[in-house]
Design a protein around this motif. Sequence first.
Motif, PDB file in Angstrom:
ATOM      1  N   GLY A  20       0.809  -1.218   0.000  1.00 16.55           N
ATOM      2  CA  GLY A  20       0.000   0.000   0.000  1.00 16.55           C
ATOM      3  C   GLY A  20       0.842   1.267   0.000  1.00 16.55           C
ATOM      4  N   ALA A  21       1.858   1.315   0.879  1.00 20.37           N
ATOM      5  CA  ALA A  21       2.659   2.532   1.006  1.00 20.37           C
ATOM      6  C   ALA A  21       3.474   2.787  -0.263  1.00 20.37           C
ATOM      7  N   ASP A  40       9.557  -5.331  -6.245  1.00 18.34           N
ATOM      8  CA  ASP A  40       9.019  -6.215  -5.193  1.00 18.34           C
ATOM      9  C   ASP A  40       9.415  -7.657  -5.504  1.00 18.34           C
ATOM     10  N   ASN A  58     -10.374  -3.051   4.819  1.00 19.42           N
ATOM     11  CA  ASN A  58     -10.764  -1.945   5.707  1.00 19.42           C
ATOM     12  C   ASN A  58      -9.736  -0.842   5.433  1.00 19.42           C
ATOM     13  N   THR A 177       9.185  -9.724   5.115  1.00 14.31           N
ATOM     14  CA  THR A 177      10.561  -9.903   5.608  1.00 14.31           C
ATOM     15  C   THR A 177      10.960  -8.711   6.481  1.00 14.31           C
ATOM     16  N   GLU A 370       4.572   0.466   7.070  1.00 16.64           N
ATOM     17  CA  GLU A 370       4.760  -0.346   8.271  1.00 16.64           C
ATOM     18  C   GLU A 370       6.231  -0.500   8.660  1.00 16.64           C
ATOM     19  N   PHE A 383      -3.625   0.992   7.199  1.00 16.98           N
ATOM     20  CA  PHE A 383      -3.610   1.418   5.791  1.00 16.98           C
ATOM     21  C   PHE A 383      -3.564   2.938   5.690  1.00 16.98           C
TER      22      PHE A 383
HETATM   23  P1  FDA Z   1       3.261  -4.302   2.925  1.00 16.43           P
HETATM   24  O1  FDA Z   1       3.695  -5.347   3.830  1.00 16.43           O
HETATM   25  O2  FDA Z   1       1.861  -4.158   2.529  1.00 16.43           O
HETATM   26  O3  FDA Z   1       4.140  -4.217   1.613  1.00 16.43           O
HETATM   27  C1  FDA Z   1       5.511  -4.497   1.633  1.00 16.43           C
HETATM   28  C2  FDA Z   1       5.900  -5.046   0.273  1.00 16.43           C
HETATM   29  O4  FDA Z   1       7.320  -5.247   0.286  1.00 16.43           O
HETATM   30  C3  FDA Z   1       5.260  -6.374  -0.042  1.00 16.43           C
HETATM   31  O5  FDA Z   1       4.673  -6.324  -1.301  1.00 16.43           O
HETATM   32  C4  FDA Z   1       6.412  -7.372   0.028  1.00 16.43           C
HETATM   33  O6  FDA Z   1       6.286  -8.413  -0.925  1.00 16.43           O
HETATM   34  C5  FDA Z   1       7.606  -6.501  -0.296  1.00 16.43           C
HETATM   35  N1  FDA Z   1       8.856  -7.016   0.270  1.00 16.43           N
HETATM   36  C6  FDA Z   1       9.075  -7.432   1.535  1.00 16.43           C
HETATM   37  N2  FDA Z   1      10.347  -7.833   1.672  1.00 16.43           N
HETATM   38  C7  FDA Z   1      10.944  -7.670   0.458  1.00 16.43           C
HETATM   39  C8  FDA Z   1      12.239  -7.923  -0.044  1.00 16.43           C
HETATM   40  N3  FDA Z   1      13.201  -8.443   0.748  1.00 16.43           N
HETATM   41  N4  FDA Z   1      12.506  -7.661  -1.349  1.00 16.43           N
HETATM   42  C9  FDA Z   1      11.520  -7.148  -2.134  1.00 16.43           C
HETATM   43  N5  FDA Z   1      10.275  -6.884  -1.739  1.00 16.43           N
HETATM   44  C10 FDA Z   1       9.987  -7.131  -0.434  1.00 16.43           C
HETATM   45  N6  FDA Z   1      -4.611  -2.828   7.886  1.00 16.43           N
HETATM   46  C11 FDA Z   1      -5.702  -2.024   7.762  1.00 16.43           C
HETATM   47  O7  FDA Z   1      -5.589  -0.808   7.904  1.00 16.43           O
HETATM   48  N7  FDA Z   1      -6.926  -2.567   7.458  1.00 16.43           N
HETATM   49  C12 FDA Z   1      -7.102  -3.915   7.273  1.00 16.43           C
HETATM   50  O8  FDA Z   1      -8.205  -4.374   6.949  1.00 16.43           O
HETATM   51  C13 FDA Z   1      -5.980  -4.756   7.472  1.00 16.43           C
HETATM   52  N8  FDA Z   1      -6.106  -6.107   7.383  1.00 16.43           N
HETATM   53  C14 FDA Z   1      -5.006  -6.909   7.481  1.00 16.43           C
HETATM   54  C15 FDA Z   1      -5.158  -8.291   7.369  1.00 16.43           C
HETATM   55  C16 FDA Z   1      -4.035  -9.109   7.452  1.00 16.43           C
HETATM   56  C17 FDA Z   1      -4.214 -10.603   7.383  1.00 16.43           C
HETATM   57  C18 FDA Z   1      -2.749  -8.535   7.619  1.00 16.43           C
HETATM   58  C19 FDA Z   1      -1.513  -9.390   7.657  1.00 16.43           C
HETATM   59  C20 FDA Z   1      -2.595  -7.167   7.741  1.00 16.43           C
HETATM   60  C21 FDA Z   1      -3.734  -6.339   7.687  1.00 16.43           C
HETATM   61  N9  FDA Z   1      -3.606  -4.954   7.828  1.00 16.43           N
HETATM   62  C22 FDA Z   1      -4.733  -4.166   7.725  1.00 16.43           C
HETATM   63  C23 FDA Z   1      -2.287  -4.311   7.995  1.00 16.43           C
HETATM   64  C24 FDA Z   1      -1.824  -3.773   6.624  1.00 16.43           C
HETATM   65  O9  FDA Z   1      -1.925  -4.821   5.684  1.00 16.43           O
HETATM   66  C25 FDA Z   1      -0.392  -3.265   6.673  1.00 16.43           C
HETATM   67  O10 FDA Z   1      -0.234  -2.352   7.732  1.00 16.43           O
HETATM   68  C26 FDA Z   1      -0.038  -2.585   5.353  1.00 16.43           C
HETATM   69  O11 FDA Z   1      -0.161  -3.529   4.305  1.00 16.43           O
HETATM   70  C27 FDA Z   1       1.362  -2.033   5.373  1.00 16.43           C
HETATM   71  O12 FDA Z   1       1.658  -1.533   4.095  1.00 16.43           O
HETATM   72  P2  FDA Z   1       3.168  -1.424   3.583  1.00 16.43           P
HETATM   73  O13 FDA Z   1       3.083  -1.009   2.159  1.00 16.43           O
HETATM   74  O14 FDA Z   1       3.956  -0.619   4.530  1.00 16.43           O
HETATM   75  O15 FDA Z   1       3.745  -2.901   3.705  1.00 16.43           O
END
Ligand code: FDA
Length: 397
Positions: A20-21, A40, A58, A177, A370, A383
């Motif tokens: 998302g970010a 990614d 959500n 990760t 995150e 989000f």
């Molecule tokens: P996010 O984790 O989304 O993205 C990181 C990206 O980096 C991923 O695509 C990953 O593949 C990539 N990546 C990681 N390591 C890497 C590497 N070494 N090399 C290359 N790429 C790499 N929040 C909310 O507000 N409402 C909701 O309904 C929910 N529901 C929910 C359900 C479940 C099951 C989970 C696990 C989490 C939620 N959340 C949520 C939390 C929300 O999903 C979370 O806070 C955001 O996705 C964070 O967004 P980011 O873009 O920061 O990280």
Amino acid sequence: MTNVLSQTYTYDAIILGAGGAGLMCAAIAGQRGKRVLVIDHADKPGKKILISGGGRCNFTNVDARAECYLSANRHFSKSALGRYTAQDFIEMVDRHKIAWHEKELGQLFCDDSARQIVKMLLDDCGRGDVTLQLGQSISDVTHSDARYTVTLDNMAATAPALVIATGGPSIPKMGATDFAFQLARQFGLKVVEPRPALVPLTLGEDELLFRNLSGVSADTITRHGKTRFRAGSLFTHKGLSGPAILQISSYWRNGDQISINFLPDYPADWLVDAKKNAPRSGLKSALTTAFPDRLATALAEKLALDGEMANIPDKKLRAAQARLSDWQFTPTGSEGYAKAEVTIGGINTNGLSSQTMEAKHIPGLYAIGEAVDVTGWLGGYNFQWAWSSGWAAGMAL
Ligand code: FDA
């Protein structure tokens, strides 16, 4: 969007992570005319968006404000949340004609599917001519002569700006990760000790009675110190889950006590009144009017007041009710990153600008989402932080 196969490419900004970010940041910067590459290792973007909110995402909370976030610096999130608000994201969702509804407590969900949110972000990335490289492992990231170089399997990319948006290690089976923390440390940024949050808690042998209630839920207030959440608690075969437990888990640390109020709406003398109304019944019958049968049985057993209510002194009934209103227990642990919705802790905000998310002493390096030590409550807050911090960096790149 363009697809790149090999060689070294030059961009204005490289964003690591298509969650998302990262996607929000890319869409904003791209539409501002920046040449943006998003990398990614996953085979598709926005995987956590897709599974979120039971598949309906959500996507924000209308009450999102700094007080709803945990961070070593509780003020850090104010600027970004204030400049790109829940209302701003709702306008984006409306612009893309995505139907949504409020479920409860300000939580907004798609009517149809979380896929619409990912499509919306990708469409805006497309408008900004953002290049997306998926399924790529990052083998090296270096910084010299004011440029960042990211080496992948078949190509390298270079840019004066690098955005860390790879999230935290929650749900590793989805590709999560701690890469963000490794990279941050590589560049001299500090990391606040990460730990699983919004996570089910486990109970030990002494609370075994509760562990046998798997599947039973109750309306509760959970408490840790002065922090309270009113929502459902759910018994699981390992311990406790449900929204009220997930919320309080973010505040809990190993060894801490937690309390559950099983009677949030009951007057103080409820059990004494129950005795007056039905003196010949037992405590379990009284509890059955407030709880599912299995929970009433377990609580009555724990309270160990046998016989007819008429024979139980009021003092003991008041003490039993006090216990039901403040049931204290010490979880043995949590179910860990495998089940944690988010990671608490992360890149220390002291090293970042709250306006732009840029590292204060490392020009061109940004961290968003995150990966940063800003963690929201359950209910769309996380989000909103991804959108707000992504937007702030996207505007600054
Ligand atoms: P996010 O984790 O989304 O993205 C990181 C990206 O980096 C991923 O695509 C990953 O593949 C990539 N990546 C990681 N390591 C890497 C590497 N070494 N090399 C290359 N790429 C790499 N929040 C909310 O507000 N409402 C909701 O309904 C929910 N529901 C929910 C359900 C479940 C099951 C989970 C696990 C989490 C939620 N959340 C949520 C939390 C929300 O999903 C979370 O806070 C955001 O996705 C964070 O967004 P980011 O873009 O920061 O990280």
